[in-house]
Design a protein around this motif. Structure first.
Motif, PDB file in Angstrom:
ATOM      1  N   VAL A  13      39.522  33.267  45.871  1.00  0.00           N
ATOM      2  CA  VAL A  13      40.862  33.859  45.893  1.00  0.00           C
ATOM      3  C   VAL A  13      41.285  34.288  44.491  1.00  0.00           C
ATOM      4  O   VAL A  13      41.844  35.382  44.300  1.00  0.00           O
ATOM      5  CB  VAL A  13      41.877  32.866  46.501  1.00  0.00           C
ATOM      6  CG1 VAL A  13      43.309  33.385  46.337  1.00  0.00           C
ATOM      7  CG2 VAL A  13      41.577  32.638  47.975  1.00  0.00           C
ATOM      8  N   ASP A  14      41.017  33.444  43.500  1.00  0.00           N
ATOM      9  CA  ASP A  14      41.359  33.791  42.117  1.00  0.00           C
ATOM     10  C   ASP A  14      40.635  35.060  41.669  1.00  0.00           C
ATOM     11  O   ASP A  14      41.219  35.935  41.009  1.00  0.00           O
ATOM     12  CB  ASP A  14      41.005  32.645  41.171  1.00  0.00           C
ATOM     13  CG  ASP A  14      41.887  31.427  41.365  1.00  0.00           C
ATOM     14  OD1 ASP A  14      42.928  31.547  42.031  1.00  0.00           O
ATOM     15  OD2 ASP A  14      41.524  30.351  40.857  1.00  0.00           O
ATOM     16  N   ALA A  15      39.348  35.153  42.016  1.00  0.00           N
ATOM     17  CA  ALA A  15      38.576  36.331  41.631  1.00  0.00           C
ATOM     18  C   ALA A  15      39.161  37.594  42.253  1.00  0.00           C
ATOM     19  O   ALA A  15      39.288  38.630  41.594  1.00  0.00           O
ATOM     20  CB  ALA A  15      37.115  36.164  42.046  1.00  0.00           C
ATOM     21  N   LYS A  16      39.521  37.505  43.531  1.00  0.00           N
ATOM     22  CA  LYS A  16      40.111  38.665  44.202  1.00  0.00           C
ATOM     23  C   LYS A  16      41.442  39.036  43.564  1.00  0.00           C
ATOM     24  O   LYS A  16      41.735  40.225  43.353  1.00  0.00           O
ATOM     25  CB  LYS A  16      40.311  38.353  45.690  1.00  0.00           C
ATOM     26  CG  LYS A  16      40.803  39.540  46.511  1.00  0.00           C
ATOM     27  CD  LYS A  16      39.792  40.664  46.540  1.00  0.00           C
ATOM     28  CE  LYS A  16      40.265  41.809  47.409  1.00  0.00           C
ATOM     29  NZ  LYS A  16      39.290  42.923  47.448  1.00  0.00           N
ATOM     30  N   GLY A  17      42.262  38.037  43.228  1.00  0.00           N
ATOM     31  CA  GLY A  17      43.551  38.305  42.603  1.00  0.00           C
ATOM     32  C   GLY A  17      43.415  38.928  41.231  1.00  0.00           C
ATOM     33  O   GLY A  17      44.116  39.898  40.898  1.00  0.00           O
ATOM     34  N   VAL A  18      42.520  38.400  40.410  1.00  0.00           N
ATOM     35  CA  VAL A  18      42.301  38.941  39.067  1.00  0.00           C
ATOM     36  C   VAL A  18      41.849  40.395  39.148  1.00  0.00           C
ATOM     37  O   VAL A  18      42.305  41.263  38.386  1.00  0.00           O
ATOM     38  CB  VAL A  18      41.261  38.084  38.308  1.00  0.00           C
ATOM     39  CG1 VAL A  18      40.788  38.803  37.049  1.00  0.00           C
ATOM     40  CG2 VAL A  18      41.867  36.738  37.930  1.00  0.00           C
ATOM     41  N   ARG A  19      40.963  40.691  40.101  1.00  0.00           N
ATOM     42  CA  ARG A  19      40.416  42.038  40.219  1.00  0.00           C
ATOM     43  C   ARG A  19      41.403  43.017  40.854  1.00  0.00           C
ATOM     44  O   ARG A  19      41.292  44.228  40.652  1.00  0.00           O
ATOM     45  CB  ARG A  19      39.116  41.993  41.023  1.00  0.00           C
ATOM     46  CG  ARG A  19      38.022  41.164  40.325  1.00  0.00           C
ATOM     47  CD  ARG A  19      36.783  41.004  41.177  1.00  0.00           C
ATOM     48  NE  ARG A  19      35.848  40.036  40.585  1.00  0.00           N
ATOM     49  CZ  ARG A  19      34.649  39.753  41.088  1.00  0.00           C
ATOM     50  NH1 ARG A  19      34.235  40.367  42.198  1.00  0.00           N
ATOM     51  NH2 ARG A  19      33.872  38.866  40.498  1.00  0.00           N
ATOM     52  N   ALA A  20      42.359  42.493  41.640  1.00  0.00           N
ATOM     53  CA  ALA A  20      43.356  43.358  42.274  1.00  0.00           C
ATOM     54  C   ALA A  20      44.535  43.662  41.354  1.00  0.00           C
ATOM     55  O   ALA A  20      45.304  44.591  41.610  1.00  0.00           O
ATOM     56  CB  ALA A  20      43.873  42.707  43.559  1.00  0.00           C
ATOM     57  N   ALA A  21      44.700  42.888  40.285  1.00  0.00           N
ATOM     58  CA  ALA A  21      45.850  43.045  39.394  1.00  0.00           C
ATOM     59  C   ALA A  21      45.707  44.284  38.523  1.00  0.00           C
ATOM     60  O   ALA A  21      44.585  44.722  38.227  1.00  0.00           O
ATOM     61  CB  ALA A  21      45.996  41.808  38.508  1.00  0.00           C
TER      62      ALA A  21
ATOM     63  N   ASP B 213      46.276  44.394  35.438  1.00  0.00           N
ATOM     64  CA  ASP B 213      45.549  43.836  34.304  1.00  0.00           C
ATOM     65  C   ASP B 213      45.427  42.339  34.534  1.00  0.00           C
ATOM     66  O   ASP B 213      46.231  41.731  35.238  1.00  0.00           O
ATOM     67  CB  ASP B 213      46.265  44.121  32.981  1.00  0.00           C
ATOM     68  CG  ASP B 213      47.668  43.550  32.953  1.00  0.00           C
ATOM     69  OD1 ASP B 213      47.819  42.357  32.634  1.00  0.00           O
ATOM     70  OD2 ASP B 213      48.613  44.284  33.296  1.00  0.00           O
ATOM     71  N   MET B 214      44.409  41.715  33.964  1.00  0.00           N
ATOM     72  CA  MET B 214      44.124  40.307  34.249  1.00  0.00           C
ATOM     73  C   MET B 214      45.250  39.382  33.794  1.00  0.00           C
ATOM     74  O   MET B 214      45.531  38.362  34.425  1.00  0.00           O
ATOM     75  CB  MET B 214      42.793  39.910  33.614  1.00  0.00           C
ATOM     76  CG  MET B 214      41.590  40.537  34.296  1.00  0.00           C
ATOM     77  SD  MET B 214      40.001  39.913  33.689  1.00  0.00           S
ATOM     78  CE  MET B 214      39.897  40.753  32.109  1.00  0.00           C
ATOM     79  N   LEU B 215      45.906  39.722  32.680  1.00  0.00           N
ATOM     80  CA  LEU B 215      46.958  38.866  32.156  1.00  0.00           C
ATOM     81  C   LEU B 215      48.120  38.724  33.144  1.00  0.00           C
ATOM     82  O   LEU B 215      48.730  37.655  33.226  1.00  0.00           O
ATOM     83  CB  LEU B 215      47.461  39.404  30.815  1.00  0.00           C
ATOM     84  CG  LEU B 215      48.492  38.529  30.086  1.00  0.00           C
ATOM     85  CD1 LEU B 215      47.914  37.159  29.767  1.00  0.00           C
ATOM     86  CD2 LEU B 215      48.968  39.217  28.814  1.00  0.00           C
ATOM     87  N   THR B 216      48.418  39.779  33.897  1.00  0.00           N
ATOM     88  CA  THR B 216      49.517  39.714  34.862  1.00  0.00           C
ATOM     89  C   THR B 216      49.247  38.656  35.923  1.00  0.00           C
ATOM     90  O   THR B 216      50.101  37.809  36.208  1.00  0.00           O
ATOM     91  CB  THR B 216      49.721  41.090  35.531  1.00  0.00           C
ATOM     92  OG1 THR B 216      50.121  42.027  34.546  1.00  0.00           O
ATOM     93  CG2 THR B 216      50.798  41.002  36.617  1.00  0.00           C
ATOM     94  N   PHE B 217      48.062  38.692  36.514  1.00  0.00           N
ATOM     95  CA  PHE B 217      47.736  37.693  37.539  1.00  0.00           C
ATOM     96  C   PHE B 217      47.728  36.297  36.938  1.00  0.00           C
ATOM     97  O   PHE B 217      48.286  35.351  37.514  1.00  0.00           O
ATOM     98  CB  PHE B 217      46.380  37.992  38.172  1.00  0.00           C
ATOM     99  CG  PHE B 217      45.968  36.945  39.184  1.00  0.00           C
ATOM    100  CD1 PHE B 217      46.399  37.021  40.498  1.00  0.00           C
ATOM    101  CD2 PHE B 217      45.164  35.871  38.809  1.00  0.00           C
ATOM    102  CE1 PHE B 217      46.033  36.051  41.424  1.00  0.00           C
ATOM    103  CE2 PHE B 217      44.793  34.894  39.719  1.00  0.00           C
ATOM    104  CZ  PHE B 217      45.229  34.991  41.032  1.00  0.00           C
TER     105      PHE B 217
END
Length: 283
Positions: free
Chosen positions: A160-168, A170-174
């Motif tokens: 789930v974290d990987a999907k969230g980071v990649r959907a953001a 930018d990574m800092l936002t997630f």
């Protein structure tokens, strides 16, 4: 692409080293739920100013943030349960080590990650080392179940974290909003359990709680960045080298006994991790 992969591997390895320190501090506290609450309150203090600067995340990111918050909350409760039941050197390797091969396979199936056979072999060696550690009789059946549940939840939150980071965008936002939302669950769970007595418990475990609260974001934020740079299975396998550091900390700091089987399992984990790093970095 190679530079991004190398950076992801470096962040995952840094996360592994610092993760073992954070988990050792969690185990050292008298009340594991209290230490978890301290960790989350520290996350809030660190994330809130950055969240104000970044602003609200886009609408499409909220489902992943909420899913991550829910899975991590369940994981944190399971982790506290696992460490309350077993030695750190028994519970920590199992809790952290059930995840590599399952995370790799699910990452290929659901996230489209590409991992070659040599990297999968290295991940399999990591899992073989974990099986050696799991076979040790120093952990009870109930403790093994608790640690295994924690490991399964680790697989779930990693995906789930990987999907969230990649959907953001930018990574800092997630990462920032994840830490902000993640700070809610454990303090609420503590006050639901102990009411006004929670303040006394927080004061009693202030030292390990604040130290763990500082180490946890230092450990986990690099792992989240790594998930945006490398396949989840690779990141998960490299992070499991934290098992080796965890065993050493358990023996040296917490004075827990290391058997030959645990040492052999740790060596297998190290071999598998080095295989994953070497193949991923130079493929």
């Amino acid at each position: 692409m190679a530079g991004t992969m190398a950076a992801g591997l470096g962040l995952a390895l840094f996360s592994a080293i610092t993760s073992s320190l954070a988990h050792a501090l969690l185990k050292s506290g008298d009340d594991k739920l209290v230490v978890q609450a301290w960790i989350r309150m520290t996350e809030f203090v660190l994330a809130a100013p950055i969240a104000l600067w970044i602003g609200l995340p886009p609408a499409n990111l909220w489902p992943w943030l909420i899913a991550a918050m829910a899975i991590h909350a369940i994981y944190q409760l399971a982790l506290a349960w696992s460490y309350a039941m077993s030695d750190f050197t028994a519970a920590y390797p199992i809790a952290r080590g059930f995840t590599p091969i399952f995370t790799a396979l699910l990452g290929i199936a659901f996230l489209g990650d590409r991992i070659d056979e040599f990297v999968l072999l290295g991940i399999g060696i990591v899992s073989a080392g974990i099986l050696c550690l799991a076979g040790n009789r120093a952990i009870s059946r109930a403790g093994l179940v608790a640690a295994a549940c924690t490991g399964l939840l680790t697989t779930c939150y990693t995906l789930v974290d990987a999907k969230g980071v990649r959907a953001a965008p930018d990574m800092l936002t997630f990462i920032t909003w994840f830490f902000l939302l993640d700070s809610i669950s454990m303090p609420l769970a503590l006050f639901a359990r102990s009411g006004r007595k929670s303040f006394g418990f927080l004061a009693r475990d202030m030292k390990p709680g604040m130290l763990a609260g500082i180490m946890a974001p230092i450990s986990f934020a690099p792992a989240l960045f790594a998930l945006g740079m490398a396949p989840v299975g690779v990141v998960a396998a490299v992070r499991e080298s934290s098992i080796v550091f965890g065993l050493a900390l358990g023996a040296m700091v917490l004075k827990e006994r290391l058997s030959r089987l645990r040492i052999g399992g740790a060596l297998l984990v190290t071999l598998g991790t080095l295989t994953v790093i070497a193949r991923s970095a130079f493929a």
